[in-house]
Design a protein around this motif. Structure first.
Motif, PDB file in Angstrom:
ATOM      1  N   THR A 178     -16.723  31.755  36.524  1.00 33.23           N
ATOM      2  CA  THR A 178     -18.379  31.873  37.008  1.00 33.23           C
ATOM      3  C   THR A 178     -18.546  32.826  35.797  1.00 33.23           C
ATOM      4  OG1 THR A 178     -17.925  31.670  39.099  1.00 33.23           O
ATOM      5  CG2 THR A 178     -19.663  33.046  38.386  1.00 33.23           C
ATOM      6  N   ARG A 179     -20.052  32.748  35.246  1.00 33.56           N
ATOM      7  CA  ARG A 179     -20.390  33.550  34.301  1.00 33.56           C
ATOM      8  C   ARG A 179     -21.294  34.772  35.004  1.00 33.56           C
ATOM      9  NH1 ARG A 179     -18.923  34.427  29.371  1.00 33.56           N
ATOM     10  NH2 ARG A 179     -20.944  34.864  28.754  1.00 33.56           N
ATOM     11  N   GLY A 180     -21.484  35.951  34.447  1.00 36.83           N
ATOM     12  CA  GLY A 180     -22.038  36.890  35.040  1.00 36.83           C
ATOM     13  C   GLY A 180     -22.400  38.167  34.003  1.00 36.83           C
ATOM     14  N   LYS A 181     -22.555  39.247  34.457  1.00 40.11           N
ATOM     15  CA  LYS A 181     -22.540  40.562  33.571  1.00 40.11           C
ATOM     16  C   LYS A 181     -22.155  41.554  34.733  1.00 40.11           C
ATOM     17  CE  LYS A 181     -27.361  41.606  35.135  1.00 40.11           C
ATOM     18  NZ  LYS A 181     -28.789  41.910  34.438  1.00 40.11           N
TER      19      LYS A 181
ATOM     20  N   GLU B 266     -21.806  40.862  38.797  1.00 35.75           N
ATOM     21  CA  GLU B 266     -23.340  40.106  39.223  1.00 35.75           C
ATOM     22  C   GLU B 266     -22.992  38.627  38.511  1.00 35.75           C
ATOM     23  OE1 GLU B 266     -27.648  40.538  37.955  1.00 35.75           O
ATOM     24  OE2 GLU B 266     -27.056  42.567  38.885  1.00 35.75           O
ATOM     25  N   PRO B 267     -22.817  37.937  39.197  1.00 40.13           N
ATOM     26  CA  PRO B 267     -23.021  36.481  38.857  1.00 40.13           C
ATOM     27  C   PRO B 267     -24.299  35.859  38.356  1.00 40.13           C
ATOM     28  CG  PRO B 267     -22.456  36.329  41.245  1.00 40.13           C
ATOM     29  CD  PRO B 267     -22.648  37.774  40.634  1.00 40.13           C
ATOM     30  N   GLU B 268     -24.359  35.152  37.416  1.00 37.84           N
ATOM     31  CA  GLU B 268     -25.630  34.593  36.915  1.00 37.84           C
ATOM     32  C   GLU B 268     -26.325  33.584  38.177  1.00 37.84           C
ATOM     33  OE1 GLU B 268     -24.902  31.905  33.679  1.00 37.84           O
ATOM     34  OE2 GLU B 268     -24.469  33.819  32.215  1.00 37.84           O
ATOM     35  N   GLU B 269     -25.578  33.181  39.206  1.00 36.79           N
ATOM     36  CA  GLU B 269     -25.949  32.299  40.081  1.00 36.79           C
ATOM     37  C   GLU B 269     -26.114  33.021  41.465  1.00 36.79           C
ATOM     38  OE1 GLU B 269     -23.542  28.556  40.141  1.00 36.79           O
ATOM     39  OE2 GLU B 269     -22.461  29.743  38.779  1.00 36.79           O
TER      40      GLU B 269
ATOM     41  N   GLU C 218     -17.080  37.109  32.216  1.00 29.57           N
ATOM     42  CA  GLU C 218     -16.884  35.733  32.814  1.00 29.57           C
ATOM     43  C   GLU C 218     -15.627  35.905  33.700  1.00 29.57           C
ATOM     44  OE1 GLU C 218     -16.774  31.352  31.512  1.00 29.57           O
ATOM     45  OE2 GLU C 218     -15.054  32.240  30.707  1.00 29.57           O
TER      46      GLU C 218
ATOM     47  N   LYS D  16     -22.311  40.626  29.190  1.00 32.19           N
ATOM     48  CA  LYS D  16     -21.917  39.513  29.775  1.00 32.19           C
ATOM     49  C   LYS D  16     -20.447  39.366  30.145  1.00 32.19           C
ATOM     50  CE  LYS D  16     -25.886  36.997  28.270  1.00 32.19           C
ATOM     51  NZ  LYS D  16     -26.350  35.929  27.839  1.00 32.19           N
TER      52      LYS D  16
ATOM     53  N   THR E 297     -24.186  43.688  24.762  1.00 33.00           N
ATOM     54  CA  THR E 297     -23.949  42.694  25.744  1.00 33.00           C
ATOM     55  C   THR E 297     -23.055  43.319  26.893  1.00 33.00           C
ATOM     56  OG1 THR E 297     -23.171  40.296  26.174  1.00 33.00           O
ATOM     57  CG2 THR E 297     -21.888  41.656  24.624  1.00 33.00           C
TER      58      THR E 297
END
Length: 193
Positions: free
Chosen positions: A136-139, A156-159, A115, A113, A111
């Protein structure tokens, strides 16, 4: 005359971004003036982001004149693979190994992933401390975009439509970033007062 609120930062980029985030909505008068001061605050060694921010704002209160409204902001980058590390220590990791080193830390882990978390501690005019947090969640990805703002080039944010923070226009980043979410809560507190 509107009251003055002090933001403890010496980072011009951060100040500019926060001024954008706390600006009044179009057609509304400002309810406060934002200034900044660069106070050297101790970095509390703690995994609790709230306690770190609370400690910093308490220090700022002890240096500034009594009754000064002041806030501090602390941002962390938490890797899922490391159970939240580097977290509040990301500034020191970044200084030591750079963005590429942060990316290499996750080699061998399935992972990537992460935050991003911003914690704001605000001491109001009466000295009462309020804590606000945005996430903000991302990877974590290979560096892309400008390197002017910390680790933005590897998050790189999920959104974010496949873009790192560094590749995004400020206005787009400010709609989804952890900092904008934390400061939206502070703004609501300031405007509801």
């Amino acid at each position: 005359m509107v009251p003055t609120i002090v933001f403890v930062t010496g980072n011009a980029n951060k100040l500019k971004e926060v001024k954008m985030l706390l600006a009044p909505q179009a057609g509304k008068e400002p309810t406060f003036e934002l200034t900044n001061t660069d106070i050297d605050l101790d970095e509390l060694q703690n995994s609790s982001l709230e306690e770190i921010a609370r400690h910093k704002v308490s220090q700022a209160q002890s240096v500034l004149p009594k009754g000064t409204a002041v806030f501090v902001e602390d941002t962390a980058l938490c890797f899922d693979a490391f159970n939240g590390l580097p977290g509040a220590y990301v500034k020191w990791f970044l200084k030591s190994v750079g963005p590429e080193g942060l990316v290499r830390m996750l080699e061998g882990f399935e992972t990537k992933k992460a935050e991003a978390v911003t914690t704001v501690a605000f001491a109001d005019f009466e000295g009462q401390v309020h804590i606000f947090q945005g996430k903000t969640r991302g990877k974590i990805v290979q560096p892309r975009g400008s390197r002017d703002f910390g680790w933005d080039c590897i998050f790189e944010p999920e959104e974010g439509a496949g873009k790192t923070y560094a590749e995004m226009e400020k206005v787009d980043k400010n709609q989804i970033s952890q900092r904008s979410r934390a400061f939206a809560l502070l703004s609501k507190c300031l405007n509801d007062a």
